[in-house]
Scaffold this motif. Sequence first.
Motif, PDB file in Angstrom:
ATOM      1  N   GLU A  69       0.632  -1.288  -0.021  1.00 25.87           N
ATOM      2  CA  GLU A  69      -0.076   0.088   0.025  1.00 25.87           C
ATOM      3  C   GLU A  69       0.917   1.281  -0.055  1.00 25.87           C
ATOM      4  OE1 GLU A  69      -3.448   0.145  -0.215  1.00 25.87           O
ATOM      5  OE2 GLU A  69      -3.483  -1.837  -0.504  1.00 25.87           O
ATOM      6  N   GLN A  70       2.023   1.293  -0.258  1.00 28.28           N
ATOM      7  CA  GLN A  70       2.956   2.393  -0.616  1.00 28.28           C
ATOM      8  C   GLN A  70       2.287   3.518  -1.460  1.00 28.28           C
ATOM      9  OE1 GLN A  70       5.626   4.185   0.992  1.00 28.28           O
ATOM     10  NE2 GLN A  70       5.174   5.590  -0.233  1.00 28.28           N
ATOM     11  N   GLY A  71       1.952   4.598  -1.233  1.00 25.99           N
ATOM     12  CA  GLY A  71       1.390   5.530  -2.301  1.00 25.99           C
ATOM     13  C   GLY A  71       2.571   6.102  -3.304  1.00 25.99           C
ATOM     14  N   LEU A  72       1.945   5.890  -4.527  1.00 24.50           N
ATOM     15  CA  LEU A  72       3.107   6.280  -5.789  1.00 24.50           C
ATOM     16  C   LEU A  72       2.392   7.324  -6.461  1.00 24.50           C
ATOM     17  CD1 LEU A  72       4.338   2.789  -6.839  1.00 24.50           C
ATOM     18  CD2 LEU A  72       5.560   4.387  -5.530  1.00 24.50           C
ATOM     19  N   LYS A  73       3.321   8.288  -7.047  1.00 24.87           N
ATOM     20  CA  LYS A  73       2.841   9.166  -8.100  1.00 24.87           C
ATOM     21  C   LYS A  73       3.093   8.600  -9.469  1.00 24.87           C
ATOM     22  CE  LYS A  73       4.820  12.769  -5.321  1.00 24.87           C
ATOM     23  NZ  LYS A  73       5.853  13.885  -5.018  1.00 24.87           N
ATOM     24  N   VAL A  74       2.043   8.416  -9.972  1.00 22.88           N
ATOM     25  CA  VAL A  74       1.878   7.707 -11.423  1.00 22.88           C
ATOM     26  C   VAL A  74       1.278   8.569 -12.275  1.00 22.88           C
ATOM     27  CG1 VAL A  74       2.080   5.419 -10.260  1.00 22.88           C
ATOM     28  CG2 VAL A  74      -0.167   6.331 -10.781  1.00 22.88           C
ATOM     29  N   ASP A  75       1.373   7.971 -13.600  1.00 21.75           N
ATOM     30  CA  ASP A  75       0.558   8.607 -14.546  1.00 21.75           C
ATOM     31  C   ASP A  75       0.816  10.120 -14.904  1.00 21.75           C
ATOM     32  OD1 ASP A  75      -1.382   8.961 -16.623  1.00 21.75           O
ATOM     33  OD2 ASP A  75      -2.938   8.937 -15.618  1.00 21.75           O
ATOM     34  N   SER A  76       2.294  10.440 -15.300  1.00 26.95           N
ATOM     35  CA  SER A  76       2.862  11.813 -15.497  1.00 26.95           C
ATOM     36  C   SER A  76       1.686  12.776 -16.173  1.00 26.95           C
ATOM     37  CB  SER A  76       3.995  11.683 -16.099  1.00 26.95           C
ATOM     38  OG  SER A  76       4.007  11.372 -17.321  1.00 26.95           O
ATOM     39  N   TYR A  77       1.042  12.404 -17.177  1.00 17.87           N
ATOM     40  CA  TYR A  77       0.053  13.233 -17.654  1.00 17.87           C
ATOM     41  C   TYR A  77      -1.138  13.570 -17.037  1.00 17.87           C
ATOM     42  CZ  TYR A  77      -3.606  14.887 -21.151  1.00 17.87           C
ATOM     43  OH  TYR A  77      -4.230  15.712 -21.801  1.00 17.87           O
ATOM     44  N   ARG A  78      -1.563  12.749 -16.143  1.00 17.96           N
ATOM     45  CA  ARG A  78      -2.614  13.190 -15.134  1.00 17.96           C
ATOM     46  C   ARG A  78      -2.207  13.411 -13.623  1.00 17.96           C
ATOM     47  NH1 ARG A  78      -7.629  13.917 -18.238  1.00 17.96           N
ATOM     48  NH2 ARG A  78      -7.810  12.299 -19.620  1.00 17.96           N
ATOM     49  N   ASN A  79      -1.061  13.416 -13.592  1.00 18.14           N
ATOM     50  CA  ASN A  79      -0.748  13.582 -12.222  1.00 18.14           C
ATOM     51  C   ASN A  79      -1.393  12.567 -11.103  1.00 18.14           C
ATOM     52  OD1 ASN A  79       1.373  15.526 -12.597  1.00 18.14           O
ATOM     53  ND2 ASN A  79      -0.503  17.061 -12.671  1.00 18.14           N
ATOM     54  N   GLY A  80      -1.318  11.238 -11.430  1.00 19.31           N
ATOM     55  CA  GLY A  80      -1.979  10.108 -10.792  1.00 19.31           C
ATOM     56  C   GLY A  80      -1.480  10.220  -9.411  1.00 19.31           C
ATOM     57  N   ARG A  81      -2.349   9.355  -8.672  1.00 21.81           N
ATOM     58  CA  ARG A  81      -1.740   8.615  -7.380  1.00 21.81           C
ATOM     59  C   ARG A  81      -2.221   7.118  -7.221  1.00 21.81           C
ATOM     60  NH1 ARG A  81       0.887  12.595  -8.170  1.00 21.81           N
ATOM     61  NH2 ARG A  81       1.330  14.459  -6.586  1.00 21.81           N
ATOM     62  N   ALA A  82      -1.410   6.300  -6.889  1.00 23.36           N
ATOM     63  CA  ALA A  82      -2.086   5.037  -6.623  1.00 23.36           C
ATOM     64  C   ALA A  82      -1.327   4.224  -5.571  1.00 23.36           C
ATOM     65  CB  ALA A  82      -1.624   4.151  -7.964  1.00 23.36           C
ATOM     66  N   ARG A  83      -2.175   3.481  -4.941  1.00 23.01           N
ATOM     67  CA  ARG A  83      -1.833   2.665  -3.858  1.00 23.01           C
ATOM     68  C   ARG A  83      -1.522   1.060  -4.296  1.00 23.01           C
ATOM     69  NH1 ARG A  83      -1.687   5.630   0.872  1.00 23.01           N
ATOM     70  NH2 ARG A  83      -3.033   7.492   0.743  1.00 23.01           N
ATOM     71  N   PRO A  84      -0.507   0.744  -5.113  1.00 21.54           N
ATOM     72  CA  PRO A  84      -0.557  -0.779  -5.440  1.00 21.54           C
ATOM     73  C   PRO A  84      -0.589  -1.772  -4.083  1.00 21.54           C
ATOM     74  CG  PRO A  84       1.321   0.491  -6.398  1.00 21.54           C
ATOM     75  CD  PRO A  84       0.671   1.358  -5.104  1.00 21.54           C
ATOM     76  N   ASP A  85      -1.078  -2.757  -4.426  1.00 21.23           N
ATOM     77  CA  ASP A  85      -1.078  -3.847  -3.173  1.00 21.23           C
ATOM     78  C   ASP A  85       0.466  -4.223  -2.927  1.00 21.23           C
ATOM     79  OD1 ASP A  85      -3.828  -4.115  -3.230  1.00 21.23           O
ATOM     80  OD2 ASP A  85      -3.840  -5.395  -4.858  1.00 21.23           O
ATOM     81  N   GLY A  86       1.349  -4.117  -3.795  1.00 18.68           N
ATOM     82  CA  GLY A  86       2.854  -4.454  -3.573  1.00 18.68           C
ATOM     83  C   GLY A  86       3.647  -3.514  -4.379  1.00 18.68           C
ATOM     84  N   THR A  87       4.614  -3.062  -3.851  1.00 16.40           N
ATOM     85  CA  THR A  87       5.477  -2.071  -4.512  1.00 16.40           C
ATOM     86  C   THR A  87       7.056  -2.686  -4.105  1.00 16.40           C
ATOM     87  OG1 THR A  87       4.166  -0.209  -4.445  1.00 16.40           O
ATOM     88  CG2 THR A  87       6.617   0.182  -4.860  1.00 16.40           C
ATOM     89  N   LEU A  88       7.720  -3.338  -5.010  1.00 15.42           N
ATOM     90  CA  LEU A  88       9.084  -3.825  -4.871  1.00 15.42           C
ATOM     91  C   LEU A  88      10.204  -2.953  -5.106  1.00 15.42           C
ATOM     92  CD1 LEU A  88      10.318  -6.700  -4.163  1.00 15.42           C
ATOM     93  CD2 LEU A  88      10.850  -7.039  -6.704  1.00 15.42           C
ATOM     94  N   ALA A  89      10.879  -2.592  -4.107  1.00 12.14           N
ATOM     95  CA  ALA A  89      12.028  -1.605  -4.235  1.00 12.14           C
ATOM     96  C   ALA A  89      13.020  -1.789  -3.207  1.00 12.14           C
ATOM     97  CB  ALA A  89      11.350  -0.265  -3.806  1.00 12.14           C
ATOM     98  N   PRO A  90      14.180  -1.529  -3.254  1.00 12.58           N
ATOM     99  CA  PRO A  90      15.285  -1.776  -2.231  1.00 12.58           C
ATOM    100  C   PRO A  90      14.832  -1.495  -0.992  1.00 12.58           C
ATOM    101  CG  PRO A  90      16.321  -0.338  -4.300  1.00 12.58           C
ATOM    102  CD  PRO A  90      14.694  -0.388  -4.296  1.00 12.58           C
TER     103      PRO A  90
END
Length: 192
Positions: A69-90
Amino acid sequence: MTPSTADRPQMSIEVFEELACHAPETVRLEFIKGKVQVKAAPDGNHNEIVKWLQKQCIQHRPELWLYAEQGLKVDSYRNGRARPDGTLAPDDHFVGAGEWAAPDGVLLVAEVTSYDADTGSRDRVEKPDGYAAAGIPVYLLVDRDASSVTVHSEPENGVYRAVTTRPFGALVELPDPVGFTLDTEKLKHYAD
């Protein structure tokens, strides 16, 4: 030419973030393609699938973590915000990032379909476009309706150029930069 009302966002990103900040803890809001969307609360099987995926990631890539559920800034054209069920990162990647983090350095986002009316358009169409536009290398969709796993990869010009779908029980290759194979046999136990 003036964009149609369907092409205009419902509100500014600042207004959305304020709304999301004051929403009750039981309400998970996203801003996808200019529209506020309420993300369905996960059921037990949904949570088990996310837990299973976390275990797979830690086994294969212990230097990474699948953040829920980490909130992410996505969809650069629309300035979207999403909360994926999982986000893989370091590990420690989101230290100091706040509620809505930039997608830079994210290797994979994962969604598990829910049993709500708009999961088809949200998880299968709108989110892949947003994640691709944000340059996230891999989008993994665990589709409980279809009993399948879909891997989207090779983002280019706002779309994923490679899409592969396999049934629950198959071996599923997660391409680089993730670089490991999922044995999805266990997902058969979580299909409703």
